[in-house]
Design a protein around this motif. Structure first.
Motif, PDB file in Angstrom:
ATOM      1  N   GLN A  58      -2.858  12.760  -6.700  1.00 27.71           N
ATOM      2  CA  GLN A  58      -3.903  12.676  -5.684  1.00 27.71           C
ATOM      3  C   GLN A  58      -4.316  14.078  -5.223  1.00 27.71           C
ATOM      4  O   GLN A  58      -5.497  14.365  -5.037  1.00 27.71           O
ATOM      5  CB  GLN A  58      -3.421  11.868  -4.471  1.00 27.71           C
ATOM      6  CG  GLN A  58      -2.604  10.617  -4.786  1.00 27.71           C
ATOM      7  CD  GLN A  58      -3.269   9.675  -5.767  1.00 27.71           C
ATOM      8  OE1 GLN A  58      -4.476   9.519  -5.746  1.00 27.71           O
ATOM      9  NE2 GLN A  58      -2.474   9.069  -6.656  1.00 27.71           N
TER      10      GLN A  58
ATOM     11  N   ARG B 208       5.839   3.081  -4.969  1.00 27.43           N
ATOM     12  CA  ARG B 208       5.334   2.860  -6.329  1.00 27.43           C
ATOM     13  C   ARG B 208       5.712   4.033  -7.237  1.00 27.43           C
ATOM     14  O   ARG B 208       6.134   3.845  -8.380  1.00 27.43           O
ATOM     15  CB  ARG B 208       3.816   2.675  -6.301  1.00 27.43           C
ATOM     16  CG  ARG B 208       3.362   1.369  -5.694  1.00 27.43           C
ATOM     17  CD  ARG B 208       1.853   1.203  -5.721  1.00 27.43           C
ATOM     18  NE  ARG B 208       1.464  -0.104  -5.235  1.00 27.43           N
ATOM     19  CZ  ARG B 208       1.433  -1.198  -5.973  1.00 27.43           C
ATOM     20  NH1 ARG B 208       1.743  -1.123  -7.257  1.00 27.43           N
ATOM     21  NH2 ARG B 208       1.085  -2.351  -5.462  1.00 27.43           N
ATOM     22  N   TYR B 209       5.540   5.241  -6.724  1.00 26.98           N
ATOM     23  CA  TYR B 209       5.883   6.438  -7.497  1.00 26.98           C
ATOM     24  C   TYR B 209       7.367   6.446  -7.859  1.00 26.98           C
ATOM     25  O   TYR B 209       7.731   6.664  -9.020  1.00 26.98           O
ATOM     26  CB  TYR B 209       5.516   7.673  -6.677  1.00 26.98           C
ATOM     27  CG  TYR B 209       6.077   8.971  -7.202  1.00 26.98           C
ATOM     28  CD1 TYR B 209       5.706   9.469  -8.439  1.00 26.98           C
ATOM     29  CD2 TYR B 209       6.982   9.701  -6.438  1.00 26.98           C
ATOM     30  CE1 TYR B 209       6.222  10.666  -8.916  1.00 26.98           C
ATOM     31  CE2 TYR B 209       7.497  10.897  -6.909  1.00 26.98           C
ATOM     32  CZ  TYR B 209       7.121  11.379  -8.143  1.00 26.98           C
ATOM     33  OH  TYR B 209       7.632  12.554  -8.604  1.00 26.98           O
TER      34      TYR B 209
ATOM     35  N   TYR C 285       3.123   2.825 -12.567  1.00 26.60           N
ATOM     36  CA  TYR C 285       3.611   3.190 -11.233  1.00 26.60           C
ATOM     37  C   TYR C 285       3.505   4.696 -11.001  1.00 26.60           C
ATOM     38  O   TYR C 285       3.258   5.142  -9.881  1.00 26.60           O
ATOM     39  CB  TYR C 285       5.065   2.746 -11.060  1.00 26.60           C
ATOM     40  CG  TYR C 285       5.251   1.253 -10.915  1.00 26.60           C
ATOM     41  CD1 TYR C 285       5.012   0.618  -9.694  1.00 26.60           C
ATOM     42  CD2 TYR C 285       5.667   0.472 -11.985  1.00 26.60           C
ATOM     43  CE1 TYR C 285       5.188  -0.748  -9.547  1.00 26.60           C
ATOM     44  CE2 TYR C 285       5.849  -0.896 -11.853  1.00 26.60           C
ATOM     45  CZ  TYR C 285       5.606  -1.501 -10.633  1.00 26.60           C
ATOM     46  OH  TYR C 285       5.780  -2.861 -10.492  1.00 26.60           O
TER      47      TYR C 285
ATOM     48  N   ASP D 243       0.799  -1.226   0.000  1.00 29.15           N
ATOM     49  CA  ASP D 243       0.000   0.000   0.000  1.00 29.15           C
ATOM     50  C   ASP D 243       0.832   1.277   0.000  1.00 29.15           C
ATOM     51  O   ASP D 243       0.278   2.377   0.065  1.00 29.15           O
ATOM     52  CB  ASP D 243      -0.928   0.015   1.236  1.00 29.15           C
ATOM     53  CG  ASP D 243      -1.928  -1.125   1.202  1.00 29.15           C
ATOM     54  OD1 ASP D 243      -2.330  -1.522   0.094  1.00 29.15           O
ATOM     55  OD2 ASP D 243      -2.301  -1.614   2.291  1.00 29.15           O
ATOM     56  N   ASP D 244       2.148   1.131  -0.062  1.00 28.24           N
ATOM     57  CA  ASP D 244       3.018   2.312  -0.007  1.00 28.24           C
ATOM     58  C   ASP D 244       3.068   2.992  -1.375  1.00 28.24           C
ATOM     59  O   ASP D 244       3.749   2.540  -2.291  1.00 28.24           O
ATOM     60  CB  ASP D 244       4.426   1.920   0.438  1.00 28.24           C
ATOM     61  CG  ASP D 244       5.354   3.110   0.521  1.00 28.24           C
ATOM     62  OD1 ASP D 244       4.873   4.208   0.829  1.00 28.24           O
ATOM     63  OD2 ASP D 244       6.557   2.948   0.262  1.00 28.24           O
ATOM     64  N   MET D 245       2.334   4.086  -1.495  1.00 27.35           N
ATOM     65  CA  MET D 245       2.245   4.793  -2.774  1.00 27.35           C
ATOM     66  C   MET D 245       3.563   5.468  -3.150  1.00 27.35           C
ATOM     67  O   MET D 245       3.899   5.582  -4.330  1.00 27.35           O
ATOM     68  CB  MET D 245       1.120   5.830  -2.715  1.00 27.35           C
ATOM     69  CG  MET D 245      -0.234   5.248  -2.332  1.00 27.35           C
ATOM     70  SD  MET D 245      -0.820   4.018  -3.527  1.00 27.35           S
ATOM     71  CE  MET D 245      -1.501   5.067  -4.801  1.00 27.35           C
ATOM     72  N   GLU D 246       4.307   5.926  -2.150  1.00 30.86           N
ATOM     73  CA  GLU D 246       5.566   6.616  -2.439  1.00 30.86           C
ATOM     74  C   GLU D 246       6.548   5.698  -3.156  1.00 30.86           C
ATOM     75  O   GLU D 246       7.194   6.096  -4.125  1.00 30.86           O
ATOM     76  CB  GLU D 246       6.188   7.146  -1.141  1.00 30.86           C
ATOM     77  CG  GLU D 246       7.445   7.969  -1.373  1.00 30.86           C
ATOM     78  CD  GLU D 246       8.044   8.504  -0.086  1.00 30.86           C
ATOM     79  OE1 GLU D 246       8.701   9.546  -0.127  1.00 30.86           O
ATOM     80  OE2 GLU D 246       7.874   7.857   0.970  1.00 30.86           O
TER      81      GLU D 246
ATOM     82  N   GLU E   3       1.260   6.616 -11.727  1.00 25.67           N
ATOM     83  CA  GLU E   3      -0.091   6.989 -11.305  1.00 25.67           C
ATOM     84  C   GLU E   3      -0.222   7.092  -9.785  1.00 25.67           C
ATOM     85  O   GLU E   3      -1.218   7.589  -9.276  1.00 25.67           O
ATOM     86  CB  GLU E   3      -1.109   6.001 -11.855  1.00 25.67           C
ATOM     87  CG  GLU E   3      -1.325   6.110 -13.356  1.00 25.67           C
ATOM     88  CD  GLU E   3      -1.848   7.478 -13.767  1.00 25.67           C
ATOM     89  OE1 GLU E   3      -3.034   7.746 -13.561  1.00 25.67           O
ATOM     90  OE2 GLU E   3      -1.044   8.292 -14.270  1.00 25.67           O
ATOM     91  N   SER E   4       0.776   6.619  -9.054  1.00 16.70           N
ATOM     92  CA  SER E   4       0.749   6.702  -7.591  1.00 16.70           C
ATOM     93  C   SER E   4       1.329   8.013  -7.059  1.00 16.70           C
ATOM     94  O   SER E   4       1.425   8.179  -5.844  1.00 16.70           O
ATOM     95  CB  SER E   4       1.547   5.529  -6.994  1.00 16.70           C
ATOM     96  OG  SER E   4       0.982   4.292  -7.352  1.00 16.70           O
ATOM     97  N   ARG E   5       1.693   8.926  -7.942  1.00 13.99           N
ATOM     98  CA  ARG E   5       2.340  10.169  -7.493  1.00 13.99           C
ATOM     99  C   ARG E   5       1.408  10.989  -6.611  1.00 13.99           C
ATOM    100  O   ARG E   5       0.199  11.049  -6.818  1.00 13.99           O
ATOM    101  CB  ARG E   5       2.793  10.997  -8.701  1.00 13.99           C
ATOM    102  CG  ARG E   5       1.664  11.465  -9.583  1.00 13.99           C
ATOM    103  CD  ARG E   5       2.144  11.976 -10.941  1.00 13.99           C
ATOM    104  NE  ARG E   5       1.016  12.417 -11.758  1.00 13.99           N
ATOM    105  CZ  ARG E   5       0.258  11.604 -12.477  1.00 13.99           C
ATOM    106  NH1 ARG E   5       0.511  10.316 -12.504  1.00 13.99           N
ATOM    107  NH2 ARG E   5      -0.749  12.099 -13.187  1.00 13.99           N
TER     108      ARG E   5
END
Length: 491
Positions: free
Chosen positions: A204, A177-178, A196, A172-175, A198-200
């Motif tokens: 959001q 992924r970004y 990936y 769940d770590d979006m950072e 898209e997680s920036r």
């Protein structure tokens, strides 16, 4: 008396654990007035001030505790303060001793690796993070940090390997992924990187911001992700900085081919320029009231390549010339500032310093170029950093264009009269590239992902040439190279 102090200590410690730091600090201070040699309380006062980022006080209090009782625990506290101070060498000394004392301590080894990273000793940092993984293989943080290091070492393949392991451990770590997306981008791999990306965070933030402005519309209109929109209206909107928006507006014509109508909301300083260049797109200057607007889908601007199904084979469309200035503005600026036979060069040395100070150049570094014959220099610096011009303007014939512009449409009108732009990694570089204007971009040693690994060319703009620092912080060497190259061109 001792029982009273013990009760007060328990009360203070409870407040401390409840994050009521000011109240706990007051009680700890009262205890020290009666027990000035209470090392534990001195240390706890230091830890409170560490939490409050009063780092000088934290260091002082913990050193006091150590002077009374040189406890391992107190040295551990002091090392944390030095890490927060980014005083890497002091942290390294302490953590090395702590690791000798307890070699199997994951926390000691991990923090030692972090101290090596701060110090710039990447070889030891990598080695020590890998030791941390041996001690605790299920924590994602060493993998994440190794990903960062390998990215900065221009080894994106290795970075991706460690980022993916971090994601496996912390899905769940979006950072992470970004940053995985950015590592793929640096290697010019957009097919794998765009999902990936898209997680920036700015994506959001953009969606939340525009949802606050248009709560009903954004709740009923989904984010566009590539569906058939031939008879639909799409609302796309800015995110990130001016340069990012200039760089990604190249995809608006592709979107226009897919849908009936586009409503585009850029930052206000960019709106007039885009209105002039995209007459078949509705460019929104100020936000309209929700009752005056309709759209079927919405999408943040930087998500367009992903939704359009692009990759590295077709990402770099319109490599130059997709933005133009108004003829009347070009002529007005020419008559007032540019009507001479000199080689005209626009300069800028600072962008948004909220994010990356490494991109800021000392204006005095440009002085090396001012002596080249038959050149005339124009400052395009606006807002933050424009005051730096005062340091040199009395000694050199520099025209301050920055004070004459109200928005990017004006900037484009002035820029069209130049022979060349020389600037840091900033929005002016993107505008010059988008207009097909010759531009030399000065990059720090640790440069942004968008310039990729091969700096002998610029994938985004045909007319942009990249100059990278050979060592951190050394701009003078770049200006020596540019002096030689510019002298040849002007001749």
């Amino acid at each position: 008396m001792a029982a009273k102090h013990s009760e007060k200590f328990q009360q203070a410690f409870t407040l401390h654990k409840e994050n009521k730091l000011d109240e706990a600090e007051c009680l700890y201070t009262e205890i020290l007035e009666e027990e000035p040699e209470n090392a534990e309380v001195w240390n706890l006062l230091g830890m409170i001030n560490l939490r409050k980022f009063n780092l000088g006080k934290a260091e002082k209090f913990i050193n006091k505790a150590i002077s009374i009782t040189p406890s391992v625990y107190f040295y551990e506290s002091l090392a944390k303060v030095y890490l927060e101070m980014e005083d890497a060498q002091k942290a390294i000394v302490i953590y090395n001793e702590l690791v000798k004392y307890k070699p199997d301590s994951y926390d000691y080894v991990f923090n030692l690796a972090s101290a090596y990273k701060i110090s710039g000793d990447m070889d030891k940092s990598i080695e020590t993070y890998k030791r941390a993984i041996e001690l605790k293989s299920d924590d994602y943080m060493p993998y994440f940090n190794l990903g960062l290091i390998y990215t900065n070492l221009s080894n994106p393949q290795e970075a991706v390997k460690y980022y993916k392991k971090a994601i496996e451990l912390n899905p769940d770590d979006m950072e992470t992924r970004y940053f995985t997306g950015l590592a793929y981008f640096r290697n010019r791999d957009y097919r794998h990187g765009l999902p990936y990306f898209e997680s920036r965070l700015c994506r959001q933030t953009a969606i939340v911001t525009h949802s606050a402005t248009y709560p009903n519309l954004m709740n009923t209109a989904p984010v566009w992700s590539g569906e058939d929109i031939v008879d639909k209206t799409v609302y796309t909107y800015y995110e990130a900085g001016f340069g990012d928006v200039i760089m990604f507006v190249r995809y608006l014509p592709l979107l226009k081919q897919r849908c009936k109508h586009i409503i585009f909301k850029p930052q206000l300083p960019l709106a007039e320029l885009f209105e002039e260049n995209f007459p078949d797109i509705e460019v929104m200057k100020l936000f309209k009231h929700e009752t005056q607007l309709h759209f079927d889908y919405h999408i943040p601007l930087l998500s367009l390549p992903y939704a359009l199904g692009l990759d590295e084979s077709n990402m770099f469309i319109s490599k130059s010339g997709y933005l133009k200035a108004l003829d009347e503005k070009i002529e007005r600026y020419k008559n007032k500032y540019f009507n001479n036979d000199k080689f005209k060069i626009g300069i800028k040395w600072r962008g948004n310093t909220h994010y990356e100070m490494d991109r800021v150049i000392d204006i005095k570094s440009f002085v090396r170029l001012f002596g080249i014959k038959n050149t005339k220099f124009y400052s395009f610096q606006t807002f933050e950093g424009s005051e730096d011009l005062n340091d040199i303007i009395n000694d050199y014939d520099i025209v301050d264009i920055g004070r004459t512009v109200e928005n990017f449409s004006d900037t484009a009108g002035a820029l069209a009269n130049l022979d060349m732009v020389i600037c840091n990694d900033t929005s002016l570089a993107h505008l010059a590239g988008a207009m097909g204007k010759s531009c030399w971009v000065l990059l720090p040693y640790l440069y942004n992902w968008r310039w990729h690994l091969d700096l002998t060319k610029c994938d985004w703009y045909d007319t942009v040439k990249l100059y990278r620092q050979k060592e951190t912080g050394n701009w003078d060497e770049i200006f020596e190279r540019m002096y030689v190259d510019l002298s040849k061109i002007v001749k």
